[in-house]
Design a protein around this motif. Structure first.
Motif, PDB file in Angstrom:
ATOM      1  N   GLU A  22      58.473  12.025  48.105  1.00 53.40           N
ATOM      2  CA  GLU A  22      57.463  11.909  47.102  1.00 53.40           C
ATOM      3  C   GLU A  22      56.951  13.488  46.589  1.00 53.40           C
ATOM      4  OE1 GLU A  22      52.900  10.005  46.664  1.00 53.40           O
ATOM      5  OE2 GLU A  22      53.781  10.212  48.720  1.00 53.40           O
ATOM      6  N   ALA A  23      57.075  14.439  47.591  1.00 57.31           N
ATOM      7  CA  ALA A  23      56.874  15.620  46.872  1.00 57.31           C
ATOM      8  C   ALA A  23      57.783  16.338  46.105  1.00 57.31           C
ATOM      9  CB  ALA A  23      56.601  16.564  48.359  1.00 57.31           C
ATOM     10  N   ALA A  24      59.304  15.819  46.371  1.00 60.00           N
ATOM     11  CA  ALA A  24      60.212  16.269  45.563  1.00 60.00           C
ATOM     12  C   ALA A  24      59.939  15.649  43.973  1.00 60.00           C
ATOM     13  CB  ALA A  24      61.663  16.045  45.980  1.00 60.00           C
ATOM     14  N   TYR A  25      59.559  14.386  44.041  1.00 62.28           N
ATOM     15  CA  TYR A  25      59.298  13.751  42.785  1.00 62.28           C
ATOM     16  C   TYR A  25      58.049  14.341  41.986  1.00 62.28           C
ATOM     17  CZ  TYR A  25      57.237   9.874  40.010  1.00 62.28           C
ATOM     18  OH  TYR A  25      56.693   9.319  38.776  1.00 62.28           O
ATOM     19  N   LEU A  26      57.074  14.618  42.840  1.00 63.62           N
ATOM     20  CA  LEU A  26      55.827  15.307  41.947  1.00 63.62           C
ATOM     21  C   LEU A  26      56.432  16.721  41.629  1.00 63.62           C
ATOM     22  CD1 LEU A  26      53.210  14.101  44.563  1.00 63.62           C
ATOM     23  CD2 LEU A  26      53.652  13.152  42.256  1.00 63.62           C
ATOM     24  N   ALA A  27      57.176  17.231  42.270  1.00 66.35           N
ATOM     25  CA  ALA A  27      57.528  18.589  41.801  1.00 66.35           C
ATOM     26  C   ALA A  27      58.325  18.508  40.613  1.00 66.35           C
ATOM     27  CB  ALA A  27      58.440  19.398  42.808  1.00 66.35           C
ATOM     28  N   ILE A  39      51.077  17.661  53.096  1.00 66.53           N
ATOM     29  CA  ILE A  39      52.159  17.726  52.486  1.00 66.53           C
ATOM     30  C   ILE A  39      52.225  17.801  51.181  1.00 66.53           C
ATOM     31  CG2 ILE A  39      54.713  17.182  52.405  1.00 66.53           C
ATOM     32  CD1 ILE A  39      54.826  16.116  54.994  1.00 66.53           C
ATOM     33  N   LEU A  40      51.721  17.039  50.535  1.00 65.34           N
ATOM     34  CA  LEU A  40      51.509  17.057  48.917  1.00 65.34           C
ATOM     35  C   LEU A  40      50.515  18.071  48.587  1.00 65.34           C
ATOM     36  CD1 LEU A  40      51.064  13.011  48.189  1.00 65.34           C
ATOM     37  CD2 LEU A  40      53.110  14.646  48.403  1.00 65.34           C
ATOM     38  N   ARG A  41      49.707  18.424  49.259  1.00 61.99           N
ATOM     39  CA  ARG A  41      48.894  19.540  48.919  1.00 61.99           C
ATOM     40  C   ARG A  41      49.761  20.872  48.840  1.00 61.99           C
ATOM     41  NH1 ARG A  41      44.748  17.108  51.982  1.00 61.99           N
ATOM     42  NH2 ARG A  41      45.217  18.694  53.850  1.00 61.99           N
ATOM     43  N   HIS A  42      50.662  20.924  49.730  1.00 62.36           N
ATOM     44  CA  HIS A  42      51.516  22.000  49.878  1.00 62.36           C
ATOM     45  C   HIS A  42      52.971  21.754  49.766  1.00 62.36           C
ATOM     46  CE1 HIS A  42      47.840  24.284  51.258  1.00 62.36           C
ATOM     47  NE2 HIS A  42      47.704  23.366  52.346  1.00 62.36           N
ATOM     48  N   PRO A  43      53.362  21.508  48.695  1.00 67.20           N
ATOM     49  CA  PRO A  43      54.768  21.095  48.516  1.00 67.20           C
ATOM     50  C   PRO A  43      56.034  21.748  48.720  1.00 67.20           C
ATOM     51  CG  PRO A  43      53.790  21.254  46.455  1.00 67.20           C
ATOM     52  CD  PRO A  43      52.674  21.442  47.346  1.00 67.20           C
ATOM     53  N   TRP A  44      55.505  23.128  49.002  1.00 69.40           N
ATOM     54  CA  TRP A  44      56.901  23.983  49.332  1.00 69.40           C
ATOM     55  C   TRP A  44      57.120  23.675  50.665  1.00 69.40           C
ATOM     56  CZ3 TRP A  44      54.925  26.287  53.710  1.00 69.40           C
ATOM     57  CH2 TRP A  44      53.371  26.401  53.611  1.00 69.40           C
ATOM     58  N   LEU A  45      56.298  23.011  51.652  1.00 68.85           N
ATOM     59  CA  LEU A  45      56.995  22.330  52.598  1.00 68.85           C
ATOM     60  C   LEU A  45      58.345  21.647  52.736  1.00 68.85           C
ATOM     61  CD1 LEU A  45      53.417  21.417  54.616  1.00 68.85           C
ATOM     62  CD2 LEU A  45      54.927  22.860  55.400  1.00 68.85           C
ATOM     63  N   VAL A  46      58.387  21.127  51.820  1.00 66.27           N
ATOM     64  CA  VAL A  46      59.782  20.487  51.446  1.00 66.27           C
ATOM     65  C   VAL A  46      60.903  21.059  52.134  1.00 66.27           C
ATOM     66  CG1 VAL A  46      61.249  19.203  49.872  1.00 66.27           C
ATOM     67  CG2 VAL A  46      58.698  18.737  49.674  1.00 66.27           C
ATOM     68  N   SER A  47      60.924  22.394  51.583  1.00 67.32           N
ATOM     69  CA  SER A  47      62.166  23.427  51.782  1.00 67.32           C
ATOM     70  C   SER A  47      62.269  23.972  53.117  1.00 67.32           C
ATOM     71  CB  SER A  47      62.323  24.110  50.649  1.00 67.32           C
ATOM     72  OG  SER A  47      61.095  25.241  50.514  1.00 67.32           O
ATOM     73  N   LEU A  73      50.113  32.202  48.019  1.00 63.90           N
ATOM     74  CA  LEU A  73      51.334  32.296  46.926  1.00 63.90           C
ATOM     75  C   LEU A  73      52.302  31.334  46.950  1.00 63.90           C
ATOM     76  CD1 LEU A  73      53.304  34.479  45.378  1.00 63.90           C
ATOM     77  CD2 LEU A  73      53.964  35.361  47.758  1.00 63.90           C
ATOM     78  N   LEU A  74      52.494  30.840  48.255  1.00 62.64           N
ATOM     79  CA  LEU A  74      53.465  29.450  48.256  1.00 62.64           C
ATOM     80  C   LEU A  74      52.740  28.162  47.397  1.00 62.64           C
ATOM     81  CD1 LEU A  74      54.585  29.705  51.808  1.00 62.64           C
ATOM     82  CD2 LEU A  74      55.947  29.719  50.159  1.00 62.64           C
ATOM     83  N   ASP A  75      51.418  28.297  47.436  1.00 64.58           N
ATOM     84  CA  ASP A  75      50.850  26.902  46.602  1.00 64.58           C
ATOM     85  C   ASP A  75      50.958  27.231  45.257  1.00 64.58           C
ATOM     86  OD1 ASP A  75      50.259  25.869  48.997  1.00 64.58           O
ATOM     87  OD2 ASP A  75      48.338  26.253  49.000  1.00 64.58           O
ATOM     88  N   ALA A  76      50.837  28.647  44.943  1.00 61.82           N
ATOM     89  CA  ALA A  76      50.814  28.878  43.656  1.00 61.82           C
ATOM     90  C   ALA A  76      52.177  29.036  42.737  1.00 61.82           C
ATOM     91  CB  ALA A  76      50.007  30.166  43.067  1.00 61.82           C
ATOM     92  N   GLU A  77      53.058  29.570  43.604  1.00 58.81           N
ATOM     93  CA  GLU A  77      54.474  29.694  42.963  1.00 58.81           C
ATOM     94  C   GLU A  77      55.693  29.205  43.578  1.00 58.81           C
ATOM     95  OE1 GLU A  77      54.957  33.742  41.728  1.00 58.81           O
ATOM     96  OE2 GLU A  77      52.700  34.248  42.000  1.00 58.81           O
ATOM     97  N   GLY A  78      55.651  28.784  44.721  1.00 59.34           N
ATOM     98  CA  GLY A  78      56.544  28.140  45.656  1.00 59.34           C
ATOM     99  C   GLY A  78      57.403  29.064  46.310  1.00 59.34           C
ATOM    100  N   ILE A  79      58.309  28.435  47.177  1.00 65.24           N
ATOM    101  CA  ILE A  79      59.088  29.203  48.162  1.00 65.24           C
ATOM    102  C   ILE A  79      59.742  30.286  47.750  1.00 65.24           C
ATOM    103  CG2 ILE A  79      61.063  27.691  48.232  1.00 65.24           C
ATOM    104  CD1 ILE A  79      59.308  29.345  51.439  1.00 65.24           C
ATOM    105  N   ASP A  80      60.192  30.060  46.472  1.00 65.42           N
ATOM    106  CA  ASP A  80      61.243  30.930  45.817  1.00 65.42           C
ATOM    107  C   ASP A  80      60.704  32.359  45.575  1.00 65.42           C
ATOM    108  OD1 ASP A  80      63.525  29.215  46.038  1.00 65.42           O
ATOM    109  OD2 ASP A  80      63.304  28.726  43.828  1.00 65.42           O
TER     110      ASP A  80
END
Length: 241
Positions: free
Chosen positions: A170-175, A109-117, A36-43
């Motif tokens: 970098e993950a924030a930039y890719l988002a 981290i780049l595979r799971h960018p939700w880790l940023v938050s 779910l996180l990978d597909a739609e993000g932390i929100d």
């Protein structure tokens, strides 16, 4: 424990139930939460939304995970299981092993960018089984290189801090790139007039910007990351000599 003290809430500090419903295990909950996180993000993550994906009510999830904070602890440790750290080997190979681990952490981290938050705010994350196992492997490499136990821990913290700092940006930039709906090359090309205007009065920035024109931006990002890893390792090497 004194009456005026309270335990830090963490999934790793709470005894796990001996028996779980076979249809809805903690492992299944965590795997679906990562998807779910990978597909739609932390929100998009909530006990209700996760229960819907699992075909179960939120109350069923609470039999396995006390709250959303515990769930985030679990998913963070789950993705740390993807990290690849080579064996310690001999002292001569420590730089290559640590560099490989650093690049693996960046890729994770780049595979799971939700880790940023969520990194840095996930309770007692260091107690998770995957994270403790990976930390043990990193420490073994540093100690094989010749660092004493205290400095091995400091060296490990230093390289991890560099990787996370660089990769979260970098993950924030890719988002941002993903939200734009454009390729990286197309986005940078569309921003070129504004970028050239911004650096016009700054000769050092202007020269650096001009030098990067025509380069593959993905390779530039990878090269910048690798440069930093090697310079951190240079500093650690100097400690050994």
């Amino acid at each position: 424990m004194p009456a005026d003290q309270h335990p830090i809430p963490s999934v790793w500090a709470r005894p796990r139930a001996r028996r779980e419903q076979p249809a809805l295990s903690r492992e299944r909950i965590v795997a679906e939460a990562v998807a779910l996180l990978d597909a739609e993000g932390i929100d998009a993550l909530s006990m209700r939304s996760l229960g819907t994906r699992l075909g179960a009510g939120a109350t069923s999830l609470y039999r396995h995970v006390a709250n959303k904070d515990e769930l985030i602890e679990l998913v963070v440790d789950e993705v740390y299981g993807e990290l690849r750290v080579p064996e310690a080997g001999d002292a001569a190979g420590w730089r290559a092993a640590i560099a490989a681990g650093a690049h693996s952490l960046r890729s994770m981290i780049l595979r799971h960018p939700w880790l940023v938050s969520v990194l840095g705010q996930v309770g007692l994350a260091d107690l998770g089984p995957n994270l403790t196992r990976q930390s043990e492997r990193l420490l073994a490499v540093f100690q094989a290189a010749g660092f004493d136990p205290v400095e091995a821990d400091q060296a490990m913290s230093t390289i991890i801090a560099y990787v996370i700092g660089m990769t979260l940006s970098e993950a924030a930039y890719l988002a941002l790139l993903a939200r734009s709906g454009q390729s990286e090359q197309d986005l940078l090309e569309s921003l070129r007039p504004a970028a050239e205007q911004a650096v016009r009065e700054h000769p050092l920035l202007r020269d650096g910007y001009a030098a990067r024109q025509g380069q593959d931006p993905r390779l530039v990002r990878e090269d910048n990351f690798a440069y930093g890893v090697e310079r951190v390792l240079d500093g650690l090497q100097a400690r050994l000599t």
